[in-house]
Scaffold this motif. Structure first.
Motif, mmCIF file in Angstrom:
data_model
loop_
_atom_site.group_PDB
_atom_site.id
_atom_site.type_symbol
_atom_site.label_atom_id
_atom_site.label_comp_id
_atom_site.label_asym_id
_atom_site.label_seq_id
_atom_site.Cartn_x
_atom_site.Cartn_y
_atom_site.Cartn_z
ATOM 1 N N GLY A 117 -14.511 72.620 -25.886
ATOM 2 C CA GLY A 117 -13.759 73.235 -24.795
ATOM 3 C C GLY A 117 -14.647 73.448 -23.603
ATOM 4 O O GLY A 117 -15.739 72.895 -23.504
ATOM 5 N N GLN A 118 -14.190 74.281 -22.678
ATOM 6 C CA GLN A 118 -14.977 74.603 -21.508
ATOM 7 C C GLN A 118 -16.322 75.163 -21.948
ATOM 8 O O GLN A 118 -16.422 75.890 -22.910
ATOM 9 N N GLY A 119 -17.357 74.848 -21.239
ATOM 10 C CA GLY A 119 -18.670 75.359 -21.540
ATOM 11 C C GLY A 119 -19.467 74.473 -22.469
ATOM 12 O O GLY A 119 -20.633 74.727 -22.704
ATOM 13 N N ASP A 120 -18.845 73.437 -23.022
ATOM 14 C CA ASP A 120 -19.562 72.550 -23.931
ATOM 15 C C ASP A 120 -20.260 71.415 -23.189
ATOM 16 O O ASP A 120 -21.199 70.832 -23.702
ATOM 17 N N VAL A 121 -19.785 71.093 -21.988
ATOM 18 C CA VAL A 121 -20.308 69.954 -21.247
ATOM 19 C C VAL A 121 -20.549 70.363 -19.794
ATOM 20 O O VAL A 121 -19.688 70.968 -19.164
ATOM 21 N N LEU A 122 -21.712 70.023 -19.273
ATOM 22 C CA LEU A 122 -22.045 70.243 -17.875
ATOM 23 C C LEU A 122 -21.340 69.174 -17.050
ATOM 24 O O LEU A 122 -21.492 67.980 -17.325
ATOM 25 N N TYR A 123 -20.538 69.582 -16.055
ATOM 26 C CA TYR A 123 -19.864 68.596 -15.212
ATOM 27 C C TYR A 123 -19.483 69.224 -13.877
ATOM 28 O O TYR A 123 -19.616 70.433 -13.675
ATOM 29 N N ALA A 124 -19.006 68.398 -12.958
ATOM 30 C CA ALA A 124 -18.542 68.842 -11.645
ATOM 31 C C ALA A 124 -17.230 68.141 -11.339
ATOM 32 O O ALA A 124 -17.002 67.011 -11.777
ATOM 33 N N ASP A 125 -16.359 68.828 -10.600
ATOM 34 C CA ASP A 125 -15.099 68.211 -10.184
ATOM 35 C C ASP A 125 -14.651 68.800 -8.852
ATOM 36 O O ASP A 125 -15.334 69.636 -8.270
ATOM 37 N N HIS A 126 -13.510 68.318 -8.372
ATOM 38 C CA HIS A 126 -12.927 68.740 -7.092
ATOM 39 C C HIS A 126 -13.897 68.557 -5.926
ATOM 40 O O HIS A 126 -13.940 69.376 -5.002
ATOM 41 N N LEU A 183 -28.562 73.571 -10.324
ATOM 42 C CA LEU A 183 -28.504 72.363 -9.520
ATOM 43 C C LEU A 183 -29.718 72.406 -8.594
ATOM 44 O O LEU A 183 -29.890 73.370 -7.845
ATOM 45 N N VAL A 184 -30.574 71.401 -8.678
ATOM 46 C CA VAL A 184 -31.807 71.411 -7.882
ATOM 47 C C VAL A 184 -31.819 70.338 -6.800
ATOM 48 O O VAL A 184 -32.726 70.301 -5.972
ATOM 49 N N GLY A 185 -30.813 69.477 -6.799
ATOM 50 C CA GLY A 185 -30.740 68.459 -5.767
ATOM 51 C C GLY A 185 -29.470 67.643 -5.863
ATOM 52 O O GLY A 185 -28.842 67.576 -6.914
ATOM 53 N N THR A 229 -25.182 61.850 -6.683
ATOM 54 C CA THR A 229 -25.840 62.153 -7.947
ATOM 55 C C THR A 229 -26.306 63.598 -7.899
ATOM 56 O O THR A 229 -27.066 63.981 -7.002
ATOM 57 N N LEU A 230 -25.826 64.394 -8.857
ATOM 58 C CA LEU A 230 -26.221 65.795 -8.973
ATOM 59 C C LEU A 230 -27.416 65.858 -9.915
ATOM 60 O O LEU A 230 -27.378 65.302 -11.017
ATOM 61 N N ILE A 231 -28.470 66.535 -9.502
ATOM 62 C CA ILE A 231 -29.697 66.630 -10.289
ATOM 63 C C ILE A 231 -29.880 68.085 -10.722
ATOM 64 O O ILE A 231 -29.907 68.990 -9.880
ATOM 65 N N TYR A 232 -30.002 68.285 -12.035
ATOM 66 C CA TYR A 232 -30.109 69.632 -12.599
ATOM 67 C C TYR A 232 -31.517 69.912 -13.113
ATOM 68 O O TYR A 232 -32.274 68.994 -13.433
ATOM 69 N N SER A 233 -31.840 71.200 -13.248
ATOM 70 C CA SER A 233 -33.161 71.630 -13.701
ATOM 71 C C SER A 233 -33.451 71.228 -15.148
ATOM 72 O O SER A 233 -34.613 71.160 -15.543
ATOM 73 N N ASN A 234 -32.413 70.939 -15.923
ATOM 74 C CA ASN A 234 -32.616 70.504 -17.316
ATOM 75 C C ASN A 234 -32.731 68.978 -17.419
ATOM 76 O O ASN A 234 -32.601 68.420 -18.493
ATOM 77 N N ASP A 235 -32.959 68.320 -16.287
ATOM 78 C CA ASP A 235 -33.145 66.868 -16.172
ATOM 79 C C ASP A 235 -31.855 66.064 -16.323
ATOM 80 O O ASP A 235 -31.914 64.834 -16.369
#
Length: 149
Positions: free
Chosen positions: A20-29, A57-59, A123-129
């Motif tokens: 469910g929600q919270g299981d996968v990192l993602y972006a929308d809208h 989100l770092v970049g 491309t969204l770049i996160y601190s967890n690579d």
């Protein structure tokens, strides 16, 4: 079906249902509102959905822009100002909105190809690579906002 197949099918269904929600990192809208003034930066907005662990989100990059930065609009003593951000915290299982008057992207030089297609690949770049590719809808000044979902 034999008992093993039934058990396997039931286990798979249970696992899928628990995702469910919270299981996968993602972006929308995601949307880019083009500046009505040539040479001025455009603004980018989206919803960031946290995954199973806290991250940031770092970049944000795109091959079809000159420059993209994360910013936040704040008010202090009745004066609005904008500050460049190094990161945006995305807590596990939570949604962080990049929106007008708050955290957002400043985007300089959106390419003609993206304007014509009406989509800007980012491309969204996160601190967890993790790196996530998304398409943002490109809207010209005066375009109607999409209907609420």
């Amino acid at each position: 079906m034999n008992k093993i197949s039934i058990t396997l099918a039931a286990s798979t269904a249970l696992l899928l249902a628990s995702c469910g929600q919270g299981d996968v990192l993602y972006a929308d809208h995601a949307v880019v509102n083009l500046s009505p003034v040539e040479g001025n930066p455009s603004a980018g907005y989206m919803d960031l959905h946290g995954g199973p662990v806290d991250t940031a989100l770092v970049g944000v990059t795109s091959d079809d822009v000159l420059r993209m930065e994360m910013h936040e609009t704040t008010e202090k003593d009745g004066v609005m100002s904008m500050e460049k951000l190094k990161s945006i915290a995305v807590p596990a299982g939570k949604t962080v909105k990049l929106e007008p008057g708050g955290k957002h992207l400043m985007i300089w030089g959106v390419g003609a190809g993206s304007k014509k297609r009406g989509l800007l690949k980012m491309t969204l770049i996160y601190s967890n690579d993790e790196r996530i590719e998304i398409d943002a809808v490109v809207r010209k000044a005066g375009d109607a906002a999409p209907a609420a979902e």
